[in-house]
Structure formats: structure tokens, C-alpha cells
Motif scaffolding. Structure first.
Motif, PDB file in Angstrom:
ATOM      1  N   GLY A  14       0.819  -1.218   0.000  1.00  0.00           N
ATOM      2  CA  GLY A  14       0.000   0.000   0.000  1.00  0.00           C
ATOM      3  C   GLY A  14       0.848   1.263   0.000  1.00  0.00           C
ATOM      4  N   GLY A  15       2.084   1.136   0.464  1.00  0.00           N
ATOM      5  CA  GLY A  15       3.001   2.283   0.489  1.00  0.00           C
ATOM      6  C   GLY A  15       2.772   3.260   1.638  1.00  0.00           C
ATOM      7  N   THR A  16       1.881   2.929   2.562  1.00  0.00           N
ATOM      8  CA  THR A  16       1.551   3.912   3.614  1.00  0.00           C
ATOM      9  C   THR A  16       2.652   4.047   4.669  1.00  0.00           C
ATOM     10  N   ASP A  17       3.491   3.043   4.812  1.00  0.00           N
ATOM     11  CA  ASP A  17       4.689   3.204   5.637  1.00  0.00           C
ATOM     12  C   ASP A  17       5.841   3.724   4.779  1.00  0.00           C
ATOM     13  N   LEU A  18       5.984   3.157   3.604  1.00  0.00           N
ATOM     14  CA  LEU A  18       7.127   3.520   2.755  1.00  0.00           C
ATOM     15  C   LEU A  18       7.088   4.991   2.335  1.00  0.00           C
ATOM     16  N   MET A  19       5.883   5.509   2.027  1.00  0.00           N
ATOM     17  CA  MET A  19       5.804   6.899   1.558  1.00  0.00           C
ATOM     18  C   MET A  19       6.204   7.896   2.645  1.00  0.00           C
ATOM     19  N   VAL A  20       5.922   7.526   3.909  1.00  0.00           N
ATOM     20  CA  VAL A  20       6.314   8.406   5.016  1.00  0.00           C
ATOM     21  C   VAL A  20       7.845   8.466   5.096  1.00  0.00           C
ATOM     22  N   LEU A  21       8.467   7.288   4.939  1.00  0.00           N
ATOM     23  CA  LEU A  21       9.940   7.241   4.974  1.00  0.00           C
ATOM     24  C   LEU A  21      10.531   8.001   3.785  1.00  0.00           C
ATOM     25  N   LEU A  22       9.878   7.884   2.637  1.00  0.00           N
ATOM     26  CA  LEU A  22      10.343   8.590   1.442  1.00  0.00           C
ATOM     27  C   LEU A  22      10.338  10.104   1.692  1.00  0.00           C
ATOM     28  N   GLU A  23       9.221  10.582   2.223  1.00  0.00           N
ATOM     29  CA  GLU A  23       9.094  12.021   2.511  1.00  0.00           C
ATOM     30  C   GLU A  23      10.160  12.489   3.487  1.00  0.00           C
ATOM     31  N   ALA A  24      10.486  11.582   4.455  1.00  0.00           N
ATOM     32  CA  ALA A  24      11.455  11.960   5.490  1.00  0.00           C
ATOM     33  C   ALA A  24      12.901  11.758   5.013  1.00  0.00           C
ATOM     34  N   GLY A  25      13.046  11.294   3.783  1.00  0.00           N
ATOM     35  CA  GLY A  25      14.384  11.040   3.242  1.00  0.00           C
ATOM     36  C   GLY A  25      15.091   9.886   3.914  1.00  0.00           C
ATOM     37  N   LYS A  26      14.290   8.933   4.444  1.00  0.00           N
ATOM     38  CA  LYS A  26      14.902   7.842   5.213  1.00  0.00           C
ATOM     39  C   LYS A  26      14.859   6.494   4.489  1.00  0.00           C
ATOM     40  N   LEU A  27      14.508   6.486   3.224  1.00  0.00           N
ATOM     41  CA  LEU A  27      14.435   5.189   2.537  1.00  0.00           C
ATOM     42  C   LEU A  27      15.828   4.747   2.114  1.00  0.00           C
ATOM     43  N   SER A  28      16.212   3.557   2.565  1.00  0.00           N
ATOM     44  CA  SER A  28      17.555   3.093   2.215  1.00  0.00           C
ATOM     45  C   SER A  28      17.578   2.471   0.817  1.00  0.00           C
ATOM     46  N   ILE A  35       3.776  -4.832  -5.560  1.00  0.00           N
ATOM     47  CA  ILE A  35       3.096  -6.133  -5.431  1.00  0.00           C
ATOM     48  C   ILE A  35       1.570  -5.965  -5.366  1.00  0.00           C
ATOM     49  N   TRP A  36       1.085  -4.734  -5.480  1.00  0.00           N
ATOM     50  CA  TRP A  36      -0.331  -4.410  -5.255  1.00  0.00           C
ATOM     51  C   TRP A  36      -1.275  -5.250  -6.123  1.00  0.00           C
ATOM     52  N   ASP A  37      -0.840  -5.595  -7.341  1.00  0.00           N
ATOM     53  CA  ASP A  37      -1.747  -6.295  -8.256  1.00  0.00           C
ATOM     54  C   ASP A  37      -1.543  -7.811  -8.281  1.00  0.00           C
ATOM     55  N   LEU A  38      -0.809  -8.366  -7.331  1.00  0.00           N
ATOM     56  CA  LEU A  38      -0.613  -9.822  -7.347  1.00  0.00           C
ATOM     57  C   LEU A  38      -1.848 -10.513  -6.763  1.00  0.00           C
ATOM     58  N   PRO A  39      -2.627 -11.218  -7.589  1.00  0.00           N
ATOM     59  CA  PRO A  39      -3.876 -11.807  -7.081  1.00  0.00           C
ATOM     60  C   PRO A  39      -3.625 -12.871  -6.014  1.00  0.00           C
ATOM     61  N   GLU A  40      -2.442 -13.525  -6.074  1.00  0.00           N
ATOM     62  CA  GLU A  40      -2.139 -14.577  -5.091  1.00  0.00           C
ATOM     63  C   GLU A  40      -2.043 -14.025  -3.661  1.00  0.00           C
ATOM     64  N   LEU A  41      -1.798 -12.729  -3.539  1.00  0.00           N
ATOM     65  CA  LEU A  41      -1.654 -12.134  -2.207  1.00  0.00           C
ATOM     66  C   LEU A  41      -2.957 -11.478  -1.742  1.00  0.00           C
ATOM     67  N   GLY A  95       1.768  -5.402   5.138  1.00  0.00           N
ATOM     68  CA  GLY A  95       2.672  -4.268   5.335  1.00  0.00           C
ATOM     69  C   GLY A  95       2.838  -3.943   6.805  1.00  0.00           C
ATOM     70  N   ASN A  96       1.743  -4.032   7.547  1.00  0.00           N
ATOM     71  CA  ASN A  96       1.787  -3.754   8.988  1.00  0.00           C
ATOM     72  C   ASN A  96       2.701  -4.751   9.694  1.00  0.00           C
TER      73      ASN A  96
END
Ligand code: FAD
Length: 265
Positions: A14-28, A35-41, A95-96
Motif C-alpha cells: 500500500g506504500g503507507t509506511d514507505l511513503m512516510v519514509l520517502l518524505e522523510a528522506g529515510k528510505l535506504s 506487489i499491489w496487483d498480485l492476485p495470489e496475495l 505491510g503492517n
């Protein structure tokens, strides 16, 4: 991609954790696999023994599923109290879990339900009890070439009392100071089975096994409640941090246990 270059590619749900890190410049990482469109998940499957939720199950989907509402009220409550509607529509259970924040709201419920985590890689699938999934602060047993594919919940809650409380600074869009999940079965005024879990009080979502063992088989009376409260205050050792203090967390955890036990009685 995960298998051929492990550690290079990071799943993006969903990106709801990752986008916060992106904004904070903390994504390594700089490389993401959507993976959003993988029906198996996706999808919530129900058998006589289990409910199996795809890792991409959103909080909105959790709240609207009839079996989850009927048998897994703690998880529905956690979903209802996670973020706001936008986060609930986009944030996923997988993601959680993988984000592995000790303050996350669904893990205490999943611990109390004895959930099992299914991981998948090009070498096949494996299942891990959720209780052993987190190994340290933000550390899990999941390998870099794996995806979390499903979360399995045993359907053993029908006769049980369930209790879930999230305590934050305000009623919505708050990160937990303490999050409590309790599930118990009683028989003739005695605790038959009990499972207690807490969030935000340790580096990992925490199952209170010692306090459970004080209560298992015990009569539902004040004397045993006092013993359990004492044991819980010994078993957990929360920290002071930006969101709360050790003392507040300890006091609230013990109060929530007392509230749960009084409801059981
Ligand atoms: C405003 C706001 C409020 C929030 N409120 C709450 C709250 O109240 N309670 C709470 O617990 N959380 C809250 N969150 C955090 C977040 O929304 C949840 O943790 C959410 O469930 C993350 O899911 P996601 O799909 O968006 O994860 P993503 O951001 O896509 O991913 C998170 C991590 O998990 C990994 N990942 C995701 N899916 C998989 C998978 N299937 N297999 C392997 N790895 C995977 C990613 O690589 C990444 O490391 C909030 C976030 C925001 C921005």
C-alpha cells in the motif's frame, strides 16, 4: 527479482509506511517491486478450521468481512482504529506485519489469535508461528527473497471473550502508547485458556506468557487478579520515549489487564 538480487528490491504494497519514509528522506532502498496487483496475495478464504487472509488485505476489507466481524472482533477493532479512512483503504495487513513497528495495532490481536504467517519465495512456501516472526526491533525471520503471502487465523474463538484496547494521544490518527489484546475462555468461574498480548511496550509485539500462566486454571477472583497484575508489571519493561513514559505504559497495561479480567468475571 527478489530471488536474483536479494536485498536490492523491496516490496511495495500500500506504500503507507514507505511513503512516510520517502518524505522523510529515510528510505535506504531505491528499487521497489509493486506487489499491489498480485492476485495470489489477495482475498480472504474461509475453511472449517481457518481464516486465511492475503497479505494485501486492507483494513477496510478486514472490517467488512462477515466471518472476521463475527469471530475476530479484536482484529476488526484494530483495523477500525488504524489511521483514517484513506489509510484503511490502502494500508495492508502484510505491510503492517513486515514493517515490524512495535507500536503497530494489528500485531497484538494476531498474537492473541495464535496466527501463522505464510512466506513465499521461488523455493516454495513456509509457515511460521506469528509468535516467532519478530526477532528484535524491526527484525523478522523473513528473508530478503521472500514475500509474506498469507496470514492464517485458527477458528478457535467462538466461545472466547475478546478484549482489545488501543490507547493513544487522541481517538483517531494516533500512534499507540499501549495496545492490549486479550482472549480467554472460562469454565465454571475458572480461566480455561487465556492469551494476552501488548504493543508499544517492548522492541517487538509482546505475548505475556508469564502472566497467562498465572491465570490459566485460576479462579476468577480478586486474589488471582492481583497476582496477575503483579506478574504483568514484572513481565513487561516498557521504555520512555517520545510518545509516552515507562510509568504511564506500565500503569495503563496493568489497568487494561484489570479491566479485561473484570469483564471476564
Ligand atoms: C497517516 C498514517 C496513519 C497510520 N496509522 C496507523 C495506525 O493507527 N496503526 C498502525 O498500526 N499503523 C498505522 N500506520 C502505518 C501503516 O499504515 C500500516 O503499517 C500499514 O499496514 C502498512 O501497510 P502498507 O501496505 O501500506 O505497507 P508498505 O508501506 O507498502 O510496506 C511496509 C513494509 O512492509 C514491506 N511489505 C509490505 N507488504 C509485504 C509483503 N507482502 N511481503 C513482504 N514485504 C512486504 C515493505 O517492503 C515495507 O518494508 C499509519 C500510517 C500513516 C501514513
Amino acid at each position: 527479482m527478489l530471488a536474483h538480487e536479494p536485498g536490492v528490491w523491496q516490496p511495495f504494497a500500500g506504500g503507507t509506511d514507505l511513503m512516510v519514509l520517502l518524505e522523510a528522506g529515510k528510505l535506504s532502498h531505491t528499487s521497489y517491486v509493486n506487489i499491489w496487483d498480485l492476485p495470489e496475495l489477495r482475498g480472504i478464504e474461509v475453511s472449517s478450521e481457518h481464516v486465511s487472509m492475503g497479505a494485501l488485505t486492507t483494513y477496510t476489507e478486514v472490517q467488512s468481512h462477515p466471518i472476521l466481524r463475527e469471530e475476530f472482533s479484536m482484529l476488526c477493532r484494530a483495523a477500525q482504529e488504524t489511521g483514517g479512512l484513506a489509510i484503511q483503504n490502502r494500508g495492508t495487513l502484510g505491510g503492517n506485519i513486515v514493517n515490524a513497528s512495535p507500536a503497530a495495532d494489528s500485531p497484538p490481536a494476531l498474537l492473541a489469535y495464535d496466527a501463522e504467517i505464510e512466506l513465499v519465495s521461488i523455493n516454495g512456501n513456509r509457515r511460521v508461528p506469528y509468535q516467532s516472526f519478530h526477532t528484535g526491533y524491526k527484525q523478522t525471520v523473513m528473508r530478503a527473497d521472500e514475500l509474506l503471502s498469507r496470514v492464517h487465523l485458527p477458528r478457535t474463538t467462538r466461545e472466547a471473550t475478546q478484549y482489545y484496547r488501543k490507547v493513544g494521544t487522541r481517538k483517531a490518527q494516533a500512534i499507540s502508547k499501549v495496545c492490549f489484546a486479550g482472549l480467554a475462555r472460562t469454565k465454571d468461574g475458572t480461566v480455561d485458556d487465556i492469551r494476552l498480548a501488548l504493543g508499544s511496550i517492548a522492541p517487538v509485539p509482546f505475548r505475556c506468557l508469564k502472566t497467562e500462566s498465572v491465570l490459566r486454571g485460576a479462579k476468577l477472583d480478586e486474589n488471582n487478579f492481583e497476582k496477575a497484575k503483579l506478574e504483568l508489571s514484572r513481565e513487561i519493561s516498557p521504555i520512555d520515549d517520545i510518545r509516552s513514559t515507562k510509568n504511564y505504559r506500565l500503569t495503563v497495561s496493568v489497568n487494561l489487564l484489570a479491566d479485561f479480567l473484570s469483564k471476564l468475571a
